[in-house]
Design a protein around this motif. Sequence first.
Motif, short mmCIF file in Angstrom:
data_model
loop_
_atom_site.label_atom_id
_atom_site.label_comp_id
_atom_site.label_asym_id
_atom_site.label_seq_id
_atom_site.Cartn_x
_atom_site.Cartn_y
_atom_site.Cartn_z
N LEU A 1 -3.51 16.97 49.75
CA LEU A 1 -4.78 17.68 49.61
C LEU A 1 -5.30 17.60 48.18
O LEU A 1 -6.50 17.43 47.95
CB LEU A 1 -4.59 19.15 50.02
CG LEU A 1 -5.80 20.07 49.83
CD1 LEU A 1 -7.00 19.58 50.62
CD2 LEU A 1 -5.43 21.50 50.23
N CYS B 1 -7.12 14.36 47.49
CA CYS B 1 -8.46 14.37 48.05
C CYS B 1 -9.42 15.19 47.17
O CYS B 1 -10.56 14.78 46.94
CB CYS B 1 -8.40 14.95 49.46
SG CYS B 1 -9.92 14.73 50.41
N VAL C 1 -12.84 13.76 45.26
CA VAL C 1 -14.16 14.35 45.48
C VAL C 1 -14.77 14.80 44.16
O VAL C 1 -15.95 14.58 43.89
CB VAL C 1 -14.06 15.52 46.48
CG1 VAL C 1 -15.38 16.30 46.54
CG2 VAL C 1 -13.69 15.01 47.86
N MET D 1 -16.46 12.27 52.00
CA MET D 1 -15.01 12.40 51.95
C MET D 1 -14.59 13.84 52.30
O MET D 1 -13.61 14.05 53.03
CB MET D 1 -14.51 12.03 50.55
CG MET D 1 -12.99 11.95 50.42
SD MET D 1 -12.27 10.62 51.38
CE MET D 1 -11.37 11.53 52.62
N SER D 2 -15.34 14.82 51.80
CA SER D 2 -15.06 16.22 52.14
C SER D 2 -15.22 16.45 53.63
O SER D 2 -14.41 17.14 54.27
CB SER D 2 -15.99 17.15 51.37
OG SER D 2 -15.72 17.12 49.99
N ARG E 1 -12.32 14.88 55.51
CA ARG E 1 -11.08 15.65 55.35
C ARG E 1 -11.03 16.82 56.32
O ARG E 1 -9.99 17.07 56.95
CB ARG E 1 -10.96 16.17 53.92
CG ARG E 1 -9.76 17.07 53.71
CD ARG E 1 -9.62 17.53 52.28
NE ARG E 1 -10.48 18.63 51.93
CZ ARG E 1 -10.18 19.92 52.17
NH1 ARG E 1 -9.06 20.24 52.80
NH2 ARG E 1 -11.00 20.87 51.80
N ASN F 1 -3.89 17.40 56.28
CA ASN F 1 -3.93 17.24 54.82
C ASN F 1 -3.38 15.89 54.39
O ASN F 1 -3.93 15.23 53.50
CB ASN F 1 -3.13 18.37 54.14
CG ASN F 1 -3.85 19.69 54.20
OD1 ASN F 1 -5.07 19.76 54.30
ND2 ASN F 1 -3.09 20.77 54.14
N ALA G 1 -5.82 13.09 55.18
CA ALA G 1 -6.98 13.14 54.29
C ALA G 1 -6.65 12.59 52.91
O ALA G 1 -7.46 11.88 52.30
CB ALA G 1 -7.47 14.59 54.17
N GLY G 2 -5.47 12.91 52.40
CA GLY G 2 -5.06 12.40 51.10
C GLY G 2 -4.95 10.88 51.08
O GLY G 2 -5.39 10.21 50.13
N ALA H 1 -8.48 9.41 51.13
CA ALA H 1 -9.16 9.55 49.84
C ALA H 1 -8.66 8.52 48.84
O ALA H 1 -9.46 7.96 48.07
CB ALA H 1 -8.94 10.97 49.31
N TRP H 2 -7.37 8.25 48.83
CA TRP H 2 -6.81 7.26 47.92
C TRP H 2 -7.37 5.87 48.21
O TRP H 2 -7.74 5.12 47.29
CB TRP H 2 -5.28 7.25 48.05
CG TRP H 2 -4.60 6.11 47.38
CD1 TRP H 2 -3.86 5.13 47.95
CD2 TRP H 2 -4.59 5.81 45.97
NE1 TRP H 2 -3.40 4.24 47.01
CE2 TRP H 2 -3.83 4.63 45.79
CE3 TRP H 2 -5.16 6.42 44.86
CZ2 TRP H 2 -3.63 4.06 44.54
CZ3 TRP H 2 -4.96 5.83 43.61
CH2 TRP H 2 -4.19 4.68 43.46
#
Length: 431
Positions: free
Chosen positions: A347, A350, A354, A369-370, A373, A402, A405-406, A409-410
């Motif tokens: 988390l 992410c 953001v 992205m938010s 997630r 979580n 989502a991480g 995001a990466w």
Amino acid sequence: MAIGVLALLGFQLVDSAFVARLGTAQLAAQSFTFPLSFLIIGIQVGLGIAIAAMISRALGAGQEVRARRLGSLVLLIGTATIAFLTLLLWAIQTPVFASLGANAATRELIRGYWAPQLLAAWLGAGLYFGYSLFRAHGDTWLPGKMMVVTSLVNLVLDPLLIFGIGDWDGLGLPGAAWATAIAFSCGLLVLGRRLRETDWLSWQGLGLEARASARPFAGIAGPAMIGQLMPPLAAMLAITAVASLGETSVAAWGLASRLETLSLMVVLAMTMSLPPWLGRCYGAGDWAQIHRLLRLALKVIVVWQLVLGLVMALGASWLALALSGNPEVQDDLAMLIRFLLPSYAALGVCMIVVSAGNALGWPLRAMLMSAARLFIFYLPCLWLGAYLGGLAGLAAGAAVGNLLAGLAAWRVLRRVLASPRRRATQGNAQA
């Protein structure tokens, strides 16, 4: 900033721990207000992101006069916006809390607490906008110090106003909100005095600056606020799932929410202190430094959150015992801690991505992205887990959300920075 965030979030957790001593009903009532409190915080953080980004970019480009006008403008707009929002939330409280699953008795407890809590939220928003101005000018020391001071004031007032002293029985649940309001008022007095000693504000030419900056400000603040509003919306949807599991689960979920923000103190500190630095580098075109900053930030976040999450998971039973006197709430809270806390490493990744997106000129990607997630990873996994396994399944589903989502995001960050990295590498080679 990490010390300040620790103090600020620590007093919120202690605040809930004091309320828990009043009873499960009072703690559940406070827990129902968290999503709407997060809604206010989401708006103020979105505006704060725009404040820090635009002022730091102006400073990075050498536009100091414009930076002063922007500082005055956003303080006025921000406080007026939050004032309107708090009045609206007071007016619609009955249908909103009913839709979240609060029964008539719980809504009556909420009513006495909600007015002082909204006042505290407005005062806290004004304080946050002042902090954003200081951070944009590179001063994180005063905001961090003031967070500690206001936290200590709240910590002293909490037991006095909640439980009373001597023959006075105290205010009960509303006392927690009044303690926060008084603490934030003290912080505003100090911050206002320090602002008068700086030359960071200018009241001349605000009309022209408002017209010139409206579009770029909206381009940052709009997606940032939408992105910040998504977590409160997701929290509302999540608590409706938790409410179906009973009052004890709602009380445990409320304590877990407070513990979540406390455990993310380093991440939150970085989301406050990193964007102004990134904004200055962005204004100066220094992409090589941007890459170094982000690599360092992500390494620190992953290592810190994994270690902290595992330690807290191992001590979940003792931590739950310290936060609640109800054995059933303790059992549910310990289970939530074991599942959720280690997943906050992902988390945190992410959240950093953001935050960086808003500072580096791609707020729309940050907003998307938010959204991904919360509404593609977190909530579907949470609901599926609750359907299959009750509260334990809900906690496991949230942890899986979580993690996914991480990872996403990466991948997004690597793709977005690929082109600037090539430009930075070519520029270094030519130099």
